[in-house]
Design an enzyme around this catalytic site. Structure first.
Site, PDB file in Angstrom:
ATOM      1  N   ARG A 137      48.309  30.355  41.268  1.00 19.95           N
ATOM      2  CA  ARG A 137      47.153  31.386  40.823  1.00 19.95           C
ATOM      3  C   ARG A 137      46.929  32.350  41.829  1.00 19.95           C
ATOM      4  O   ARG A 137      47.395  32.109  43.110  1.00 19.95           O
ATOM      5  CB  ARG A 137      45.984  30.577  40.203  1.00 19.95           C
ATOM      6  CG  ARG A 137      45.540  29.312  40.770  1.00 19.95           C
ATOM      7  CD  ARG A 137      45.012  29.367  42.274  1.00 19.95           C
ATOM      8  NE  ARG A 137      44.021  30.344  42.526  1.00 19.95           N
ATOM      9  CZ  ARG A 137      43.863  31.173  43.493  1.00 19.95           C
ATOM     10  NH1 ARG A 137      44.488  30.683  44.949  1.00 19.95           N
ATOM     11  NH2 ARG A 137      42.917  31.715  43.724  1.00 19.95           N
ATOM     12  N   GLY A 138      46.078  33.210  41.320  1.00 16.69           N
ATOM     13  CA  GLY A 138      45.824  34.351  42.417  1.00 16.69           C
ATOM     14  C   GLY A 138      46.650  35.750  41.799  1.00 16.69           C
ATOM     15  O   GLY A 138      47.831  35.504  41.830  1.00 16.69           O
ATOM     16  N   ALA A 139      45.967  36.806  41.727  1.00 15.86           N
ATOM     17  CA  ALA A 139      46.783  37.826  41.032  1.00 15.86           C
ATOM     18  C   ALA A 139      48.054  38.107  41.585  1.00 15.86           C
ATOM     19  O   ALA A 139      49.042  38.162  41.112  1.00 15.86           O
ATOM     20  CB  ALA A 139      45.780  39.183  41.020  1.00 15.86           C
ATOM     21  N   ARG A 169      48.744  34.428  31.383  1.00  6.67           N
ATOM     22  CA  ARG A 169      47.363  34.792  31.661  1.00  6.67           C
ATOM     23  C   ARG A 169      46.819  36.430  31.482  1.00  6.67           C
ATOM     24  O   ARG A 169      47.723  37.229  31.826  1.00  6.67           O
ATOM     25  CB  ARG A 169      47.048  34.556  33.180  1.00  6.67           C
ATOM     26  CG  ARG A 169      47.427  32.815  33.192  1.00  6.67           C
ATOM     27  CD  ARG A 169      46.682  32.507  34.564  1.00  6.67           C
ATOM     28  NE  ARG A 169      45.072  32.479  34.684  1.00  6.67           N
ATOM     29  CZ  ARG A 169      44.508  32.449  35.998  1.00  6.67           C
ATOM     30  NH1 ARG A 169      44.973  32.179  36.974  1.00  6.67           N
ATOM     31  NH2 ARG A 169      43.052  32.383  35.621  1.00  6.67           N
ATOM     32  N   GLN A 215      38.225  27.001  43.306  1.00  4.44           N
ATOM     33  CA  GLN A 215      39.213  27.736  44.248  1.00  4.44           C
ATOM     34  C   GLN A 215      38.493  27.723  45.534  1.00  4.44           C
ATOM     35  O   GLN A 215      39.442  27.878  46.534  1.00  4.44           O
ATOM     36  CB  GLN A 215      39.543  29.016  43.629  1.00  4.44           C
ATOM     37  CG  GLN A 215      40.422  29.028  42.472  1.00  4.44           C
ATOM     38  CD  GLN A 215      39.534  29.176  41.097  1.00  4.44           C
ATOM     39  OE1 GLN A 215      38.473  28.670  41.172  1.00  4.44           O
ATOM     40  NE2 GLN A 215      40.321  29.643  40.129  1.00  4.44           N
ATOM     41  N   ASP A 226      41.441  41.125  40.347  1.00  2.40           N
ATOM     42  CA  ASP A 226      42.553  40.784  39.604  1.00  2.40           C
ATOM     43  C   ASP A 226      42.846  41.922  38.604  1.00  2.40           C
ATOM     44  O   ASP A 226      44.193  42.177  38.099  1.00  2.40           O
ATOM     45  CB  ASP A 226      42.225  39.683  38.437  1.00  2.40           C
ATOM     46  CG  ASP A 226      42.093  38.392  39.047  1.00  2.40           C
ATOM     47  OD1 ASP A 226      41.037  38.041  39.782  1.00  2.40           O
ATOM     48  OD2 ASP A 226      42.975  37.638  39.141  1.00  2.40           O
ATOM     49  N   ASN A 265      37.049  40.390  38.713  1.00 10.03           N
ATOM     50  CA  ASN A 265      37.590  39.272  39.792  1.00 10.03           C
ATOM     51  C   ASN A 265      37.087  37.771  39.203  1.00 10.03           C
ATOM     52  O   ASN A 265      36.238  37.694  38.185  1.00 10.03           O
ATOM     53  CB  ASN A 265      37.239  39.484  41.102  1.00 10.03           C
ATOM     54  CG  ASN A 265      37.789  38.632  42.376  1.00 10.03           C
ATOM     55  OD1 ASN A 265      38.927  38.440  41.993  1.00 10.03           O
ATOM     56  ND2 ASN A 265      36.741  38.068  42.891  1.00 10.03           N
ATOM     57  N   LYS A 266      37.061  36.745  39.943  1.00 12.57           N
ATOM     58  CA  LYS A 266      36.821  35.601  39.300  1.00 12.57           C
ATOM     59  C   LYS A 266      35.386  35.490  39.157  1.00 12.57           C
ATOM     60  O   LYS A 266      34.401  36.090  39.577  1.00 12.57           O
ATOM     61  CB  LYS A 266      36.914  34.648  40.701  1.00 12.57           C
ATOM     62  CG  LYS A 266      36.548  33.071  40.486  1.00 12.57           C
ATOM     63  CD  LYS A 266      37.241  32.430  38.957  1.00 12.57           C
ATOM     64  CE  LYS A 266      38.721  32.539  39.161  1.00 12.57           C
ATOM     65  NZ  LYS A 266      39.278  32.496  37.711  1.00 12.57           N
TER      66      LYS A 266
HETATM   67  O1  MRU Z   1      42.054  32.248  38.167  1.00  7.63           O
HETATM   68  P1  MRU Z   1      42.557  32.628  39.406  1.00  7.63           P
HETATM   69  O2  MRU Z   1      42.291  31.427  40.434  1.00  7.63           O
HETATM   70  O3  MRU Z   1      43.978  33.249  39.261  1.00  7.63           O
HETATM   71  O4  MRU Z   1      41.683  33.712  39.822  1.00  7.63           O
HETATM   72  C1  MRU Z   1      41.971  34.226  41.411  1.00  7.63           C
HETATM   73  C2  MRU Z   1      40.964  35.304  41.588  1.00  7.63           C
HETATM   74  O5  MRU Z   1      40.049  35.827  40.917  1.00  7.63           O
HETATM   75  C3  MRU Z   1      41.179  36.070  42.980  1.00  7.63           C
HETATM   76  O6  MRU Z   1      40.021  36.481  43.529  1.00  7.63           O
HETATM   77  C4  MRU Z   1      42.106  37.292  42.509  1.00  7.63           C
HETATM   78  O7  MRU Z   1      43.258  36.791  42.046  1.00  7.63           O
HETATM   79  C5  MRU Z   1      42.634  38.069  43.898  1.00  7.63           C
HETATM   80  S1  MRU Z   1      43.587  37.127  44.620  1.00  7.63           S
HETATM   81  C6  MRU Z   1      44.465  37.918  46.122  1.00  7.63           C
END
Ligand code: MRU
Length: 346
Positions: A44-46, A86, A194, A235, A245-246
């Site tokens: 996970r993470g963009a 996603r 996370q 994201d 973002n999250k």
């Molecule tokens: O749902 P996730 O864990 O994929 O969400 C991740 C985030 O919101 C991060 O802050 C974002 O992707 C940036 S990662 C460098």
């Protein structure tokens, strides 16, 4: 430990749902395996999702058994499956577009083996670019960090969320490498944790001082003067600077604004989506209610309580002090200043 690693005929993924209790790898051998790993947030993470999907696309081509003529139609199916995993992180769509462009440019290449090689090379390039961009981004962000700073972050925007080094945590790493005295406050980041499971673990692995807080404590810390700046990842960033973002990021940005604390977003330019005029256009993923009702199968709420579980929120640009990219730090007005950096080479 590497977030993802290409092994020639499969992609090894560090299973982030098991961290920090166990460090185990998944071996994804097909595009379906890769799509499942993204959907279940094992990766996970963009930026990490983008690079992983690119290798998933390459795996689709590697397993294809038909003729050269049928490949393009088959790869459309592969791409659609990976895109369906996603909806919010634009890096997924950005990386798949690069893979589709590579396939299109190879339309005169008859030899399937050669096409496959070109696709793997492009996925490698996406991964390498990510590593390089995060280092550059870290350097630009470091210039904003005072010699002694307490940085609050949310979710995980570290090496686990990228191919390596991280975005928000890339800035932290660059500041530490520059000899600055850095302390990180990590929000636990309900409901998927996370921050607690990944950011705390990742920083501790590197010996960077980190203190874990529950999400609802951030305001009190700011009121106590314990936070010098906030840095989060992103994201998807709309053309006007509004940033998805999250979930929980928006609350932090408003709190930082009220307390006069700088609030930075750290993200590569591949996260900027100029097709989205503003945050209202960004698709927000909603995840299953059981992520809130349970934790790893243990009930923490009545089994049938209705739940609303948006995975992301949108922070209006007016609360963002600056956007740290590999091409430099962008200040408001974002709609004007994005256009300047998007044409600038990194
Ligand atoms: O749902 P996730 O864990 O994929 O969400 C991740 C985030 O919101 C991060 O802050 C974002 O992707 C940036 S990662 C460098």
């Amino acid at each position: 430990m590497k977030t993802i690693e290409w092994l020639g005929d499969s992609l090894r993924i560090l299973d982030q749902t098991k961290l920090p209790v166990e460090s185990v790898y998944l071996w994804t051998k097909s595009y379906e395996d890769v799509a499942g790993a993204i959907e279940h947030m094992q990766v996970r993470g963009a930026p990490a999702i983008g690079a992983t999907a690119a290798y998933g696309f390459a795996l689709g081509a590697l397993a294809y058994e038909g003729s050269r003529e049928g490949l393009d139609a088959y790869m459309e199916k592969v791409s659609a499956r990976l895109e369906s995993t996603r909806p919010t992180a634009v890096n997924l769509f950005w990386a798949l577009r690069r893979m589709q462009d590579t396939l299109r440019e190879a339309r005169s290449v008859e030899d399937l083996a050669e096409v496959r090689k070109l696709l793997v090379q492009e996925a490698d390039k996406i991964a390498d670019d990510d590593r390089r961009m995060n280092r550059l981004l870290g350097e630009h962000g470091n210039a904003l960090v005072p010699p002694k700073a307490a940085i609050l972050t949310h979710c995980n925007a570290g090496s686990l969320a990228t191919v390596d080094y991280g975005t928000a945590l890339g800035v932290v790493r660059a500041a530490v490498a520059a000899g600055k005295e850095i302390k990180v406050y990590a929000d636990e980041t309900r409901p998927f944790l996370q921050g607690a499971r990944l950011t705390a673990w990742e920083l501790m692995q590197d010996g960077i001082p980190v203190t874990l807080i529950a999400d609802n404590m951030a305001g009190f810390l700011m009121q106590q003067g314990k936070v010098d700046l906030v840095i989060v990842g992103a994201d998807r960033i709309a053309a006007n600077g509004d940033t998805a973002n999250k979930i929980g990021t928006y609350s932090l940005a408003v709190l930082a604004h009220v307390h006069g604390i700088p609030f930075y977003v750290a993200a590569p330019t591949s996260t900027i989506d100029l097709k989205m005029a503003g945050g209202q256009d960004i698709p927000i993923e909603e995840r299953a209610g059981k992520e809130i009702r349970e934790f790893r199968g243990i009930p923490v709420a009545p089994a049938d309580v209705p739940v609303y579980n948006p995975a992301f929120d949108v922070t209006p640009a007016k609360y963002i002090t600056g956007i740290i990219s590999e091409k430099g730090v962008v200040s408001p007005p974002y709609s004007v200043n994005f256009l300047k950096i998007m044409v600038r080479p990194s």
